[in-house]
Design a protein around this motif. Structure first.
Motif, PDB file in Angstrom:
ATOM      1  N   VAL A 350       0.836  -1.196   0.000  1.00 24.88           N
ATOM      2  CA  VAL A 350       0.000   0.000   0.000  1.00 24.88           C
ATOM      3  C   VAL A 350       0.870   1.245   0.000  1.00 24.88           C
ATOM      4  N   LEU A 351       0.521   2.195  -0.859  1.00 25.83           N
ATOM      5  CA  LEU A 351       1.142   3.513  -0.883  1.00 25.83           C
ATOM      6  C   LEU A 351       0.192   4.527  -0.252  1.00 25.83           C
ATOM      7  N   ARG A 352       0.742   5.391   0.594  1.00 25.32           N
ATOM      8  CA  ARG A 352      -0.038   6.493   1.165  1.00 25.32           C
ATOM      9  C   ARG A 352       0.519   7.794   0.602  1.00 25.32           C
ATOM     10  N   VAL A 353      -0.335   8.564  -0.059  1.00 26.29           N
ATOM     11  CA  VAL A 353       0.052   9.842  -0.651  1.00 26.29           C
ATOM     12  C   VAL A 353      -0.610  10.957   0.143  1.00 26.29           C
ATOM     13  N   ALA A 354       0.166  11.899   0.628  1.00 25.56           N
ATOM     14  CA  ALA A 354      -0.366  13.036   1.382  1.00 25.56           C
ATOM     15  C   ALA A 354       0.173  14.323   0.776  1.00 25.56           C
ATOM     16  N   LEU A 355      -0.712  15.092   0.148  1.00 23.46           N
ATOM     17  CA  LEU A 355      -0.327  16.314  -0.572  1.00 23.46           C
ATOM     18  C   LEU A 355      -0.973  17.535   0.062  1.00 23.46           C
ATOM     19  N   ALA A 356      -0.176  18.571   0.276  1.00 23.40           N
ATOM     20  CA  ALA A 356      -0.710  19.865   0.679  1.00 23.40           C
ATOM     21  C   ALA A 356      -1.319  20.539  -0.543  1.00 23.40           C
ATOM     22  N   PRO A 357      -2.163  21.577  -0.354  1.00 15.67           N
ATOM     23  CA  PRO A 357      -2.771  22.245  -1.505  1.00 15.67           C
ATOM     24  C   PRO A 357      -1.733  22.647  -2.551  1.00 15.67           C
ATOM     25  N   SER A 370      -3.880  -1.586  -9.502  1.00 10.55           N
ATOM     26  CA  SER A 370      -4.009  -0.865  -8.235  1.00 10.55           C
ATOM     27  C   SER A 370      -5.466  -0.472  -8.010  1.00 10.55           C
ATOM     28  N   VAL A 371      -5.834  -0.333  -6.728  1.00 10.96           N
ATOM     29  CA  VAL A 371      -7.100   0.264  -6.334  1.00 10.96           C
ATOM     30  C   VAL A 371      -6.777   1.339  -5.306  1.00 10.96           C
ATOM     31  N   ALA A 372      -7.321   2.534  -5.488  1.00 10.06           N
ATOM     32  CA  ALA A 372      -6.996   3.664  -4.612  1.00 10.06           C
ATOM     33  C   ALA A 372      -8.266   4.322  -4.087  1.00 10.06           C
ATOM     34  N   VAL A 373      -8.198   4.778  -2.835  1.00 14.33           N
ATOM     35  CA  VAL A 373      -9.319   5.476  -2.224  1.00 14.33           C
ATOM     36  C   VAL A 373      -8.838   6.812  -1.695  1.00 14.33           C
ATOM     37  N   VAL A 374      -9.622   7.855  -1.931  1.00 13.13           N
ATOM     38  CA  VAL A 374      -9.321   9.192  -1.426  1.00 13.13           C
ATOM     39  C   VAL A 374      -9.934   9.301  -0.025  1.00 13.13           C
ATOM     40  N   GLY A 390     -10.762  13.970 -12.128  1.00  5.47           N
ATOM     41  CA  GLY A 390     -10.955  14.634 -10.851  1.00  5.47           C
ATOM     42  C   GLY A 390     -11.406  13.646  -9.796  1.00  5.47           C
ATOM     43  N   VAL A 391     -10.842  13.752  -8.570  1.00 11.58           N
ATOM     44  CA  VAL A 391     -11.203  12.839  -7.491  1.00 11.58           C
ATOM     45  C   VAL A 391     -11.396  13.636  -6.206  1.00 11.58           C
ATOM     46  N   SER A 392     -12.238  13.117  -5.320  1.00 13.93           N
ATOM     47  CA  SER A 392     -12.493  13.791  -4.048  1.00 13.93           C
ATOM     48  C   SER A 392     -12.767  12.751  -2.965  1.00 13.93           C
ATOM     49  N   GLU A 393     -12.899  13.231  -1.736  1.00  5.15           N
ATOM     50  CA  GLU A 393     -13.039  12.345  -0.577  1.00  5.15           C
ATOM     51  C   GLU A 393     -14.099  11.267  -0.782  1.00  5.15           C
ATOM     52  N   GLY A 394     -13.701  10.037  -0.474  1.00  3.40           N
ATOM     53  CA  GLY A 394     -14.615   8.909  -0.562  1.00  3.40           C
ATOM     54  C   GLY A 394     -14.623   8.212  -1.907  1.00  3.40           C
ATOM     55  N   GLU A 395     -14.071   8.851  -2.924  1.00  2.98           N
ATOM     56  CA  GLU A 395     -14.091   8.240  -4.258  1.00  2.98           C
ATOM     57  C   GLU A 395     -12.978   7.209  -4.387  1.00  2.98           C
ATOM     58  N   VAL A 396     -13.242   6.212  -5.221  1.00  2.00           N
ATOM     59  CA  VAL A 396     -12.329   5.097  -5.420  1.00  2.00           C
ATOM     60  C   VAL A 396     -12.019   4.998  -6.906  1.00  2.00           C
ATOM     61  N   PHE A 397     -10.748   4.759  -7.221  1.00  2.00           N
ATOM     62  CA  PHE A 397     -10.403   4.611  -8.629  1.00  2.00           C
ATOM     63  C   PHE A 397      -9.431   3.463  -8.835  1.00  2.00           C
ATOM     64  N   PHE A 398      -9.497   2.899 -10.031  1.00  2.00           N
ATOM     65  CA  PHE A 398      -8.649   1.778 -10.434  1.00  2.00           C
ATOM     66  C   PHE A 398      -7.528   2.298 -11.321  1.00  2.00           C
ATOM     67  N   VAL A 416      -4.463   9.950  -0.317  1.00  2.00           N
ATOM     68  CA  VAL A 416      -4.895   8.790  -1.092  1.00  2.00           C
ATOM     69  C   VAL A 416      -4.156   7.550  -0.598  1.00  2.00           C
ATOM     70  N   TYR A 417      -4.871   6.435  -0.423  1.00  2.00           N
ATOM     71  CA  TYR A 417      -4.274   5.143  -0.151  1.00  2.00           C
ATOM     72  C   TYR A 417      -4.413   4.286  -1.409  1.00  2.00           C
ATOM     73  N   ARG A 418      -3.293   3.825  -1.912  1.00  2.00           N
ATOM     74  CA  ARG A 418      -3.266   3.054  -3.169  1.00  2.00           C
ATOM     75  C   ARG A 418      -2.720   1.656  -2.904  1.00  2.00           C
ATOM     76  N   ALA A 419      -3.570   0.640  -2.991  1.00  2.00           N
ATOM     77  CA  ALA A 419      -3.132  -0.744  -2.859  1.00  2.00           C
ATOM     78  C   ALA A 419      -2.775  -1.278  -4.246  1.00  2.00           C
ATOM     79  N   PHE A 420      -1.693  -2.043  -4.313  1.00  2.00           N
ATOM     80  CA  PHE A 420      -1.261  -2.550  -5.610  1.00  2.00           C
ATOM     81  C   PHE A 420      -0.584  -3.904  -5.451  1.00  2.00           C
ATOM     82  N   VAL A 421      -0.422  -4.578  -6.576  1.00  2.00           N
ATOM     83  CA  VAL A 421       0.300  -5.839  -6.611  1.00  2.00           C
ATOM     84  C   VAL A 421       1.159  -5.833  -7.881  1.00  2.00           C
TER      85      VAL A 421
END
Length: 424
Positions: A350-357, A370-374, A390-398, A416-421
């Motif tokens: 799992v990757l955790r991405v934390a970005l300031a504005p 990968s599957v990622a959740v904001v 565009g993505v926002s809180e609660g949205e999930v993308f592949f 964003v938390y991104r799980a991958f294999v």
């Protein structure tokens, strides 16, 4: 966008279990509400426990078109990648099934005392009890704290259990004298995970979990009454409140005595623990992102209204007593503003991405899906020749195999938390 675009949103599913947080106090409900999951209607009295993101047959994710994610991946095998499809063929990767399942959990009261089987045991249990153990896969899992989070995980070091046997007569009353004596003689061993030591711990744990109901309920009542009037041995101070909490949530349940057998860990956001097959655990409180091999196999033995399978739980544990640090997953820098949590298994990281504005992070291509959740904020995901989403809180993308990714925060923080294999 074409139907084979490597990056697209998917619709997760929500699960209501008794232990979940109610209404908008739950991260699951917050994410479902913020992302406008089709058909989701908030009930402030309902316990929203889990958000599922993946291809597990029990509750599969779908594309915005309504097609299941697994069907789409089966039709577009390049999104999983040939190497991953080959390596995880036994998990159905070639047919569009991901080898991992990503979740968000919102925990208001303790989950069951439980473990997950290894593959051999999972295959046997699925064959013997297919309505209970619904797949034949193992389920190693990693929990990443979104908020303050507490859990029981793995057996305490042997000397600590021995100290409880000496200081907590109500706990000791559940263990036959011969078993307690044998355990005490081995509790200071220089090889705590040796065969004899493991056998002694198994005998002790089995004795507790199979104690006569009249015995353990009587002793639990005595223990709770003693704690409530403030009579607490020094060694018991750290578990007193835990025992009282578990008893209040599950009155008269044998699971409360696991406070004297399992490590009690308190985690902060950003901390992570990994639980391999055969490790006993119970999540107590908090919100987490959880990733696991694609399975829903759980062997339970306490703190639950669900089916308890004490014999298989006792037989399936590793009995590797250790300091709780054994289970911690050390985060490592992976890219700008990106942290990697990489447990010792091939099915996921799992990757955790934390970005300031206004900040951005670039991720090199991953040789697998990968599957990622904001989990916070909003921003954009970019790939290819300038495509963006565009993505926002609660949205999930592949994210499909081989896609180079760029994440950028908008006018607020983006997490964003991104799980991958990927296949080595």
């Amino acid at each position: 966008m074409s139907s084979t675009t490597p990056v697209f949103k998917i619709i997760p599913t929500t699960q209501k279990y008794d232990w979940g947080k109610k209404g908008l106090s739950s991260k699951v409900a917050q994410f479902a509400t913020a992302s406008k999951i089709p058909g989701f209607a908030l009930d402030e009295e309902a316990p929203y426990a889990e958000l599922w993101m993946g291809t597990h047959i029990s509750s599969p994710s779908r594309l915005l078109s309504g097609e299941t994610l697994s069907s789409h991946l089966a039709a577009h095998k390049e999104l999983i990648g040939e190497k991953v499809a080959t390596k995880f063929a036994d998990a159905g990767a070639a047919e569009g099934n991901l080898p991992f399942l990503l979740k968000v959990l919102a925990i208001a009261k303790a989950l069951s005392i439980q473990t997950h089987p290894d593959k051999k045991m999972a295959e046997r249990l699925h064959q013997e009890q297919p309505t209970v153990y619904k797949d034949a896969n193992h389920k190693p899992e990693m929990a990443l704290a979104l908020t303050d989070f507490t859990a029981l995980c793995g057996f305490l070091p042997l000397p600590k259990i021995a100290a409880y046997l000496l200081s907590t007569p109500e706990f000791a009353a559940l263990v036959p004298t011969t078993i307690a004596s044998q355990f005490a003689s081995l509790s200071t061993s220089s090889d705590p995970t040796g065969p004899a030591e493991k056998a002694a711990l198994k005998d002790l744990f089995s004795a507790v979990m199979t104690a006569e109901e009249s015995l353990f309920k009587t002793q639990l009542d005595v223990l709770v009454e003693r704690y409530q009037r403030g009579s607490v041995a020094d060694v018991e101070e750290e578990v007193r409140d835990l025992v009282l909490t578990l008893h209040s949530q599950f009155p008269g349940d044998i699971g409360a005595f696991c406070a004297f057998l399992l490590n009690y860990v308190k985690m902060q956001p950003g901390d992570a623990i990994f639980l391999a097959a055969g490790e006993p655990h119970a999540y107590i409180s908090g919100d987490i992102v959880e990733c696991m091999a694609t399975s829903d196999n759980v062997i339970r033995a306490g703190l639950t209204p669900k089916l308890r399978d004490v014999p298989n739980l006792v037989d399936g544990l590793t009995y590797a007593a250790a300091d709780p640090r054994k289970h911690l997953v050390a985060p490592a820098p992976a890219a700008p503003h990106t942290t990697l949590y990489d447990p010792p298994i091939p099915e996921f990281a799992v990757l955790r991405v934390a970005l300031a504005p206004g900040e951005a992070a670039a991720h090199a291509p991953v040789d697998g899906p990968s599957v990622a959740v904001v989990t916070e904020g909003r921003g954009a995901v970019g790939w290819g020749a300038g495509e963006t989403l565009g993505v926002s809180e609660g949205e999930v993308f592949f994210v499909g195999a081989g896609a180079e990714l760029r994440l950028e925060a908008a006018d607020q923080k983006l997490v964003v938390y991104r799980a991958f294999v990927e296949a080595a």
